[in-house]
Design a protein around this motif. Sequence first.
Motif, PDB file in Angstrom:
ATOM      1  N   UNK A  76       0.820  -1.217   0.000  1.00 23.60           N
ATOM      2  CA  UNK A  76       0.000   0.000   0.000  1.00 23.60           C
ATOM      3  C   UNK A  76       0.850   1.262   0.000  1.00 23.60           C
ATOM      4  N   UNK A  77       2.062   1.169   0.526  1.00 21.96           N
ATOM      5  CA  UNK A  77       2.955   2.330   0.568  1.00 21.96           C
ATOM      6  C   UNK A  77       3.495   2.672  -0.818  1.00 21.96           C
ATOM      7  N   UNK A  78       3.421   1.722  -1.731  1.00 18.20           N
ATOM      8  CA  UNK A  78       3.979   1.930  -3.057  1.00 18.20           C
ATOM      9  C   UNK A  78       5.481   1.700  -3.123  1.00 18.20           C
ATOM     10  N   UNK A  79       6.069   1.241  -2.011  1.00 19.47           N
ATOM     11  CA  UNK A  79       7.521   1.061  -1.956  1.00 19.47           C
ATOM     12  C   UNK A  79       7.955  -0.401  -1.972  1.00 19.47           C
ATOM     13  N   UNK A  80       7.020  -1.326  -2.136  1.00 14.62           N
ATOM     14  CA  UNK A  80       7.355  -2.753  -2.211  1.00 14.62           C
ATOM     15  C   UNK A  80       6.945  -3.292  -3.564  1.00 14.62           C
ATOM     16  N   UNK A  81       7.884  -3.946  -4.204  1.00 17.47           N
ATOM     17  CA  UNK A  81       7.625  -4.640  -5.465  1.00 17.47           C
ATOM     18  C   UNK A  81       7.947  -6.110  -5.223  1.00 17.47           C
ATOM     19  N   UNK A  82       7.037  -6.994  -5.632  1.00 16.87           N
ATOM     20  CA  UNK A  82       7.258  -8.432  -5.492  1.00 16.87           C
ATOM     21  C   UNK A  82       7.367  -9.033  -6.887  1.00 16.87           C
ATOM     22  N   UNK A  83       8.496  -9.696  -7.123  1.00 21.52           N
ATOM     23  CA  UNK A  83       8.789 -10.300  -8.418  1.00 21.52           C
ATOM     24  C   UNK A  83       8.925 -11.805  -8.274  1.00 21.52           C
ATOM     25  N   UNK A  84       8.343 -12.544  -9.182  1.00 21.88           N
ATOM     26  CA  UNK A  84       8.495 -14.000  -9.215  1.00 21.88           C
ATOM     27  C   UNK A  84       9.577 -14.343 -10.229  1.00 21.88           C
ATOM     28  N   UNK A  85      10.412 -15.299  -9.883  1.00 24.85           N
ATOM     29  CA  UNK A  85      11.512 -15.735 -10.740  1.00 24.85           C
ATOM     30  C   UNK A  85      10.973 -16.453 -11.977  1.00 24.85           C
ATOM     31  N   UNK A  86      11.460 -16.042 -13.146  1.00 22.86           N
ATOM     32  CA  UNK A  86      10.992 -16.664 -14.387  1.00 22.86           C
ATOM     33  C   UNK A  86      11.413 -18.130 -14.472  1.00 22.86           C
ATOM     34  N   UNK A  87      12.616 -18.440 -14.000  1.00 20.91           N
ATOM     35  CA  UNK A  87      13.086 -19.829 -14.046  1.00 20.91           C
ATOM     36  C   UNK A  87      12.236 -20.715 -13.127  1.00 20.91           C
ATOM     37  N   UNK A  88      12.030 -20.284 -11.891  1.00 17.79           N
ATOM     38  CA  UNK A  88      11.228 -21.069 -10.953  1.00 17.79           C
ATOM     39  C   UNK A  88       9.792 -21.196 -11.451  1.00 17.79           C
ATOM     40  N   UNK A  89       9.272 -20.136 -12.057  1.00 14.66           N
ATOM     41  CA  UNK A  89       7.919 -20.189 -12.608  1.00 14.66           C
ATOM     42  C   UNK A  89       7.840 -21.242 -13.708  1.00 14.66           C
ATOM     43  N   UNK A  90       8.864 -21.292 -14.537  1.00 14.55           N
ATOM     44  CA  UNK A  90       8.896 -22.274 -15.616  1.00 14.55           C
ATOM     45  C   UNK A  90       8.992 -23.693 -15.047  1.00 14.55           C
ATOM     46  N   UNK A  91       9.864 -23.898 -14.072  1.00 12.01           N
ATOM     47  CA  UNK A  91      10.048 -25.220 -13.455  1.00 12.01           C
ATOM     48  C   UNK A  91       8.737 -25.724 -12.841  1.00 12.01           C
ATOM     49  N   UNK A  92       8.017 -24.818 -12.163  1.00 13.20           N
ATOM     50  CA  UNK A  92       6.767 -25.198 -11.488  1.00 13.20           C
ATOM     51  C   UNK A  92       5.537 -25.040 -12.393  1.00 13.20           C
ATOM     52  N   UNK A  93       5.784 -24.685 -13.668  1.00 16.40           N
ATOM     53  CA  UNK A  93       4.699 -24.514 -14.652  1.00 16.40           C
ATOM     54  C   UNK A  93       3.667 -23.479 -14.198  1.00 16.40           C
ATOM     55  N   UNK A  94       4.167 -22.315 -13.805  1.00 14.60           N
ATOM     56  CA  UNK A  94       3.318 -21.225 -13.330  1.00 14.60           C
ATOM     57  C   UNK A  94       3.380 -20.055 -14.301  1.00 14.60           C
ATOM     58  N   UNK A  95       2.249 -19.380 -14.458  1.00 13.02           N
ATOM     59  CA  UNK A  95       2.228 -18.154 -15.249  1.00 13.02           C
ATOM     60  C   UNK A  95       1.652 -17.037 -14.374  1.00 13.02           C
ATOM     61  N   UNK A  96       1.551 -15.843 -14.923  1.00 13.37           N
ATOM     62  CA  UNK A  96       1.112 -14.677 -14.139  1.00 13.37           C
ATOM     63  C   UNK A  96      -0.252 -14.918 -13.491  1.00 13.37           C
ATOM     64  N   UNK A  97      -1.117 -15.635 -14.170  1.00 14.55           N
ATOM     65  CA  UNK A  97      -2.450 -15.905 -13.628  1.00 14.55           C
ATOM     66  C   UNK A  97      -2.413 -16.853 -12.431  1.00 14.55           C
ATOM     67  N   UNK A  98      -1.316 -17.584 -12.258  1.00 14.21           N
ATOM     68  CA  UNK A  98      -1.179 -18.512 -11.130  1.00 14.21           C
ATOM     69  C   UNK A  98      -0.934 -17.775  -9.817  1.00 14.21           C
ATOM     70  N   UNK A  99      -0.398 -16.570  -9.925  1.00 12.68           N
ATOM     71  CA  UNK A  99       0.034 -15.821  -8.742  1.00 12.68           C
ATOM     72  C   UNK A  99      -1.051 -14.904  -8.190  1.00 12.68           C
ATOM     73  N   UNK A 100      -0.930 -14.605  -6.907  1.00 10.38           N
ATOM     74  CA  UNK A 100      -1.849 -13.671  -6.257  1.00 10.38           C
ATOM     75  C   UNK A 100      -1.582 -12.256  -6.766  1.00 10.38           C
ATOM     76  N   UNK A 101      -2.448 -11.355  -6.365  1.00 11.53           N
ATOM     77  CA  UNK A 101      -2.330  -9.952  -6.766  1.00 11.53           C
ATOM     78  C   UNK A 101      -1.095  -9.270  -6.183  1.00 11.53           C
ATOM     79  N   UNK A 102      -0.437  -9.907  -5.236  1.00 11.38           N
ATOM     80  CA  UNK A 102       0.770  -9.325  -4.648  1.00 11.38           C
ATOM     81  C   UNK A 102       1.943  -9.305  -5.627  1.00 11.38           C
ATOM     82  N   UNK A 103       1.961 -10.237  -6.572  1.00 16.92           N
ATOM     83  CA  UNK A 103       3.089 -10.353  -7.505  1.00 16.92           C
ATOM     84  C   UNK A 103       2.927  -9.332  -8.627  1.00 16.92           C
ATOM     85  N   UNK A 104       3.964  -8.508  -8.780  1.00 22.66           N
ATOM     86  CA  UNK A 104       3.943  -7.458  -9.803  1.00 22.66           C
ATOM     87  C   UNK A 104       4.356  -7.964 -11.179  1.00 22.66           C
TER      88      UNK A 104
END
Length: 125
Positions: A76-104
């Motif tokens: 909410x402060x606008x000072x936190x960005x949460x990024x998911x690793x592309x490699x780990x996402x690929x390994x676990x077969x995850x895409x942007x829709x798999x993640x909660x709204x917290x992931x930027x």
Amino acid sequence: MKVGIILGSNELSRVAYAAMHSAIAVSLDNEVVLFATMDGVKAFLKTPDLRVTDDTSKVIKESREDVFQHFRRAKKSGKLKILACSYASKVHKLDKESYSELVDDIVGITSFSMEVEGGQLVSVW
């Protein structure tokens, strides 16, 4: 100052630590970039997959504390960005829709490194 947090675990106690560290760093007027990698990405699924194997995680689970409240407050402060690793996402077969709204975004380690260059790094495994 920039603070980079690398979260490589989905153990509840480690996710809680990363959440609290994020909230505290933001409250001290720092920009925080959290990079969830390996099993850490599982913590940010729409339905989080959190492991409870250590004693601290068991206590947190029994207390029913919502550790994600710290991430939400920091976001909410606008000072936190949460990024998911592309490699780990690929390994676990995850895409942007798999993640909660917290992931930027889903990015590679190079992008994360450039984002926090010159800042403090904290690694949570």
